[in-house]
Design an enzyme around this catalytic site. Structure first.
Site, PDB file in Angstrom:
ATOM      1  NE  ARG A   9      -3.529   2.303   2.705  1.00 42.21           N
ATOM      2  CZ  ARG A   9      -4.177   2.667   3.808  1.00 42.21           C
ATOM      3  NH1 ARG A   9      -4.017   1.990   4.937  1.00 42.21           N
ATOM      4  NH2 ARG A   9      -4.982   3.708   3.789  1.00 42.21           N
ATOM      5  CG  HIS A  10      -0.902   4.972  -0.770  1.00 40.87           C
ATOM      6  ND1 HIS A  10      -1.088   5.776   0.344  1.00 40.87           N
ATOM      7  CD2 HIS A  10      -2.128   4.550  -1.139  1.00 40.87           C
ATOM      8  CE1 HIS A  10      -2.377   5.860   0.618  1.00 40.87           C
ATOM      9  NE2 HIS A  10      -3.035   5.112  -0.269  1.00 40.87           N
ATOM     10  NE  ARG A  63      -4.225   7.380  -2.192  1.00 37.86           N
ATOM     11  CZ  ARG A  63      -5.279   7.682  -2.948  1.00 37.86           C
ATOM     12  NH1 ARG A  63      -5.261   8.761  -3.716  1.00 37.86           N
ATOM     13  NH2 ARG A  63      -6.353   6.904  -2.946  1.00 37.86           N
ATOM     14  CD  GLU A  90      -8.663   2.722  -2.166  1.00 43.01           C
ATOM     15  OE1 GLU A  90      -9.025   1.644  -2.700  1.00 43.01           O
ATOM     16  OE2 GLU A  90      -8.160   2.792  -1.034  1.00 43.01           O
TER      17      GLU A  90
END
Length: 205
Positions: A9-10, A63, A90
């Site tokens: 995940r970022h 991001r 997302e």
């Protein structure tokens, strides 16, 4: 061919820190977020061997791209070789993007009735359905079968659903999966391994 996928995940963003739901909007990484990515990258470097043997795929959202650039710098991978895939973005939350839960509850209280902390996202006006997200992620998983070694940078809710598909989970179970920015995951042989990037911890839990 045995396929290995490392799913990240970022790092933390300004919106994460403020409690705002980003959806497909963007917000830059915080200093903590940059540190989280770099710590993941250092752990990943010990696990993957030669980074050039791997394919890196990322969500095109800012991001995720910022996190991927930091990752590449640390593991020694040419960022120009990174593939972007919109299917890893997302989950879109429509009119709720950029808002806090308090703001959402104030304006749309009826839409949150009979929901829970895991599935309320899919009530967003103009947002994506769970089924639509499953469709795009299933398509992506089918399209990467020819790659044996993948590093993937995506998002919290998308990661939950992707892992759920991979493990054959029902919706209610997939949406309960962990999304901490302090861990990442190895997907191999239909099993999911949780990896903590803190070198002081045992990372296989």
């Amino acid at each position: 061919m045995q396929q290995k996928i490392y799913l990240l995940r970022h790092g933390e963003t300004n919106y994460n820190r403020e409690g705002r739901y980003q959806g497909q909007l963007d917000s830059p990484l915080t200093e903590l977020g940059r540190e989280q990515v770099q710590q993941h990258a250092r752990m990943l470097k010990t696990l993957i061997g030669d980074a050039t043997d791997w394919k890196i795929v990322t969500s095109p959202l800012g991001r995720a791209m910022q996190s991927t650039a930091l990752l590449c710098e640390t593991i020694g991978y040419d960022v120009n070789d990174v593939e972007q895939d919109h299917r890893l973005t997302e989950v879109a939350v429509g009119q709720w993007a950029g808002l806090t839960m308090a703001e959402i509850q104030h304006t749309w209280p009826d839409l949150l009735a009979d929901t829970d902390v895991f599935n309320w996202y899919f009530r967003a006006p103009g947002g994506e359905s769970y089924e639509a997200v499953v469709s795009r992620l299933t398509s992506w998983l089918e399209d990467i079968q020819q790659y044996s070694k993948l590093i993937v940078v995506s998002h919290g809710l998308t990661s939950r659903i992707l892992r759920g598909i991979y493990a054959g989970l029902q919706k209610e179970d997939a949406l309960k999966l962990e999304v901490s920015q302090d861990i990442f995951f190895k997907l191999a042989n239909k099993k999911i391994t949780r990896i903590c990037s803190n070198f002081e911890d045992d990372y296989y839990l």
